[in-house]
Design a protein around this motif. Structure first.
Motif, mmCIF file in Angstrom:
data_model
loop_
_atom_site.group_PDB
_atom_site.id
_atom_site.type_symbol
_atom_site.label_atom_id
_atom_site.label_comp_id
_atom_site.label_asym_id
_atom_site.label_seq_id
_atom_site.Cartn_x
_atom_site.Cartn_y
_atom_site.Cartn_z
ATOM 1 N N THR A 143 27.649 2.362 8.286
ATOM 2 C CA THR A 143 27.615 1.709 9.793
ATOM 3 C C THR A 143 28.974 1.822 10.316
ATOM 4 O OG1 THR A 143 28.370 -0.480 8.675
ATOM 5 C CG2 THR A 143 26.114 0.160 8.638
ATOM 6 N N PHE A 144 29.318 1.224 11.335
ATOM 7 C CA PHE A 144 30.434 1.514 12.234
ATOM 8 C C PHE A 144 31.018 0.300 12.610
ATOM 9 C CE2 PHE A 144 29.580 6.034 12.025
ATOM 10 C CZ PHE A 144 30.889 6.621 12.221
ATOM 11 N N SER A 145 32.390 0.003 12.290
ATOM 12 C CA SER A 145 33.144 -0.967 12.947
ATOM 13 C C SER A 145 34.393 -0.441 13.778
ATOM 14 C CB SER A 145 33.801 -1.902 11.752
ATOM 15 O OG SER A 145 34.554 -3.071 12.090
ATOM 16 N N THR A 146 35.461 -1.084 13.648
ATOM 17 C CA THR A 146 36.477 -0.564 14.687
ATOM 18 C C THR A 146 37.648 -1.164 14.184
ATOM 19 O OG1 THR A 146 37.606 -0.663 16.704
ATOM 20 C CG2 THR A 146 36.034 -2.758 16.021
ATOM 21 N N SER A 147 38.668 -0.270 13.865
ATOM 22 C CA SER A 147 40.202 -0.881 13.431
ATOM 23 C C SER A 147 40.810 -1.812 14.503
ATOM 24 C CB SER A 147 41.003 0.480 13.376
ATOM 25 O OG SER A 147 40.831 1.269 12.434
ATOM 26 N N VAL A 148 40.138 -2.022 15.577
ATOM 27 C CA VAL A 148 40.770 -3.130 16.386
ATOM 28 C C VAL A 148 40.544 -4.531 15.717
ATOM 29 C CG1 VAL A 148 40.331 -4.417 18.611
ATOM 30 C CG2 VAL A 148 40.358 -1.986 18.514
ATOM 31 N N SER A 160 35.471 -6.650 19.166
ATOM 32 C CA SER A 160 36.072 -7.148 17.616
ATOM 33 C C SER A 160 35.185 -7.718 16.902
ATOM 34 C CB SER A 160 37.689 -7.415 17.912
ATOM 35 O OG SER A 160 38.066 -7.371 16.339
ATOM 36 N N ALA A 161 34.835 -9.218 17.538
ATOM 37 C CA ALA A 161 34.139 -9.948 16.593
ATOM 38 C C ALA A 161 32.643 -9.611 16.419
ATOM 39 C CB ALA A 161 34.046 -11.470 17.712
ATOM 40 N N SER A 162 32.056 -8.588 17.347
ATOM 41 C CA SER A 162 30.668 -8.226 17.079
ATOM 42 C C SER A 162 31.011 -6.984 15.801
ATOM 43 C CB SER A 162 30.241 -7.621 18.392
ATOM 44 O OG SER A 162 30.781 -6.312 18.447
ATOM 45 N N LYS A 163 32.137 -6.219 15.915
ATOM 46 C CA LYS A 163 32.269 -5.297 14.881
ATOM 47 C C LYS A 163 32.633 -6.241 13.438
ATOM 48 C CE LYS A 163 31.058 -1.488 16.638
ATOM 49 N NZ LYS A 163 29.944 -0.833 16.424
ATOM 50 N N GLY A 164 33.467 -7.223 13.587
ATOM 51 C CA GLY A 164 33.523 -7.872 12.246
ATOM 52 C C GLY A 164 32.467 -8.287 11.702
ATOM 53 N N ALA A 165 31.332 -8.621 12.484
ATOM 54 C CA ALA A 165 30.058 -9.147 11.753
ATOM 55 C C ALA A 165 29.356 -7.868 10.982
ATOM 56 C CB ALA A 165 29.104 -9.397 12.793
ATOM 57 N N ALA A 166 29.599 -6.776 11.544
ATOM 58 C CA ALA A 166 29.176 -5.440 10.740
ATOM 59 C C ALA A 166 29.892 -5.429 9.464
ATOM 60 C CB ALA A 166 29.351 -4.323 11.623
ATOM 61 N N GLU A 167 31.216 -5.460 9.472
ATOM 62 C CA GLU A 167 32.082 -5.783 8.076
ATOM 63 C C GLU A 167 31.743 -6.649 7.119
ATOM 64 O OE1 GLU A 167 36.477 -5.461 8.922
ATOM 65 O OE2 GLU A 167 36.170 -3.843 10.286
ATOM 66 N N ILE A 182 22.019 3.243 -4.128
ATOM 67 C CA ILE A 182 22.284 3.257 -2.601
ATOM 68 C C ILE A 182 23.634 2.558 -2.192
ATOM 69 C CG2 ILE A 182 21.515 2.627 -0.240
ATOM 70 C CD1 ILE A 182 18.770 2.566 -1.508
ATOM 71 N N THR A 183 24.364 3.664 -1.743
ATOM 72 C CA THR A 183 25.779 2.779 -1.108
ATOM 73 C C THR A 183 25.878 2.387 0.149
ATOM 74 O OG1 THR A 183 26.392 5.237 -0.228
ATOM 75 C CG2 THR A 183 27.008 4.828 -2.931
ATOM 76 N N VAL A 184 26.623 1.311 0.539
ATOM 77 C CA VAL A 184 26.582 0.913 1.842
ATOM 78 C C VAL A 184 28.183 0.651 2.292
ATOM 79 C CG1 VAL A 184 26.049 -1.282 3.380
ATOM 80 C CG2 VAL A 184 24.439 -0.553 1.445
ATOM 81 N N ASN A 185 28.528 1.428 3.120
ATOM 82 C CA ASN A 185 29.907 1.513 3.727
ATOM 83 C C ASN A 185 29.840 1.512 5.114
ATOM 84 O OD1 ASN A 185 31.735 1.977 1.099
ATOM 85 N ND2 ASN A 185 30.088 3.547 0.783
ATOM 86 N N THR A 186 31.111 0.915 5.619
ATOM 87 C CA THR A 186 31.293 0.992 7.120
ATOM 88 C C THR A 186 32.665 1.905 7.503
ATOM 89 O OG1 THR A 186 30.194 -1.352 7.231
ATOM 90 C CG2 THR A 186 31.957 -0.758 8.962
ATOM 91 N N VAL A 187 32.582 2.480 8.283
ATOM 92 C CA VAL A 187 33.828 3.285 8.879
ATOM 93 C C VAL A 187 34.451 2.587 10.110
ATOM 94 C CG1 VAL A 187 34.593 5.609 9.801
ATOM 95 C CG2 VAL A 187 32.748 5.360 8.274
ATOM 96 N N ALA A 188 35.488 2.497 9.976
ATOM 97 C CA ALA A 188 36.367 1.861 11.383
ATOM 98 C C ALA A 188 37.362 2.542 11.829
ATOM 99 C CB ALA A 188 37.082 0.356 10.746
#
Length: 251
Positions: A143-148, A160-167, A182-188
């Motif tokens: 999945t995707f987040s953001t470095s913000v 940023s709050a919406s992407k923090g939920a993904a993290e 199965i792996t689960v990772n997030t790219v920010a």
């Protein structure tokens, strides 16, 4: 994932696959031999262009329209993959679809907040839910987040709050999938030269943000797609439950 498994038999779904980072991920996974489902929200022409690009180098891809916040439409992405590629299942899901609105917290139109939540939070949850049910053993969800989220820049509060939920979802889902391999990772990503990032920014703002990382440039979609390809591959399979800040050292 058994190391002897041939990547040519593997299937990937990429949401947001018609533009930006998602489009580059489609191209990169296609080059690695994955059969790809290009998920797109509205621009069929761009999605079909991605399909043709993969076909031109001997790969396999189809384009399927889906609203990532709608359970039945996301389920249809998996159905299409199984129908097109032999019914064996899906190995990799890259959830790159997202939405961004920028404004100070005091000024943000709440309708835009709702739209952000629908795509970035509900959409991520729906894709994660279907992935948890349907990715086959040895697979990966990215999945995707953001470095913000770490940078805490003014104006990015709602996004940023919406992407923090993904993290927050990442490690929990990785643990819930114990025993499934199965792996689960997030790219920010940090600032990356996509239409989503560049929209509404003047040259001075772009130059200032490009100068922030020690590497002194914006990221490119290809930079991020390389991280995605690694996480999807056998080489990246020991990385699990992590948020990877691919940003040139900005934070």
């Amino acid at each position: 994932m058994p190391p002897e498994e041939n990547a040519q038999t593997r299937v990937a779904i990429v949401t947001g696959g018609s533009r930006g980072i998602g489009r580059e991920a489609v191209t990169r996974l296609g080059a690695d031999g994955y059969s790809v489902v290009v998920g797109y929200a509205g621009n069929r022409e761009l999605a079909e262009a991605a399909v043709k690009e993969i076909a031109a180098v001997g790969g396999r891809a189809i384009a399927v329209q889906a609203d990532v916040a709608e359970e039945d439409q996301v389920a249809a992405l998996f159905d299409a993959a199984e129908a097109e590629y032999g019914g064996g299942g899906v190995d990799v899901v890259v959830h790159a679809a997202g939405r961004m609105y920028l404004a100070p917290v005091a000024d943000l139109d709440l309708a835009k907040l709702d739209a952000l939540h629908r795509t970035n939070i509900r959409g991520t949850f729906v894709v994660a839910q279907q992935s948890a049910r349907r990715i086959r053993r040895g697979g990966a969800l990215i999945t995707f987040s953001t470095s913000v989220v770490a940078l805490a820049l003014p104006g990015y509060g709602a996004y940023s709050a919406s992407k923090g939920a993904a993290e927050a979802l990442t490690m929990i889902l990785a643990r819930e999938l114990r025993g499934r391999d199965i792996t689960v990772n997030t790219v920010a990503p940090g600032p990356t030269a996509t239409d989503l990032f560049l929209e509404g920014k003047d040259e001075e703002t772009v130059a200032r943000m490009a100068a922030m990382p020690p590497l002194e440039r914006l990221g490119t979609p290809a930079d991020i797609a390389e991280v995605v390809a690694f996480l999807a591959s056998p080489a990246g399979h020991w990385v699990n439950g992590q948020v990877i800040r691919a940003n040139g050292g900005i934070v």
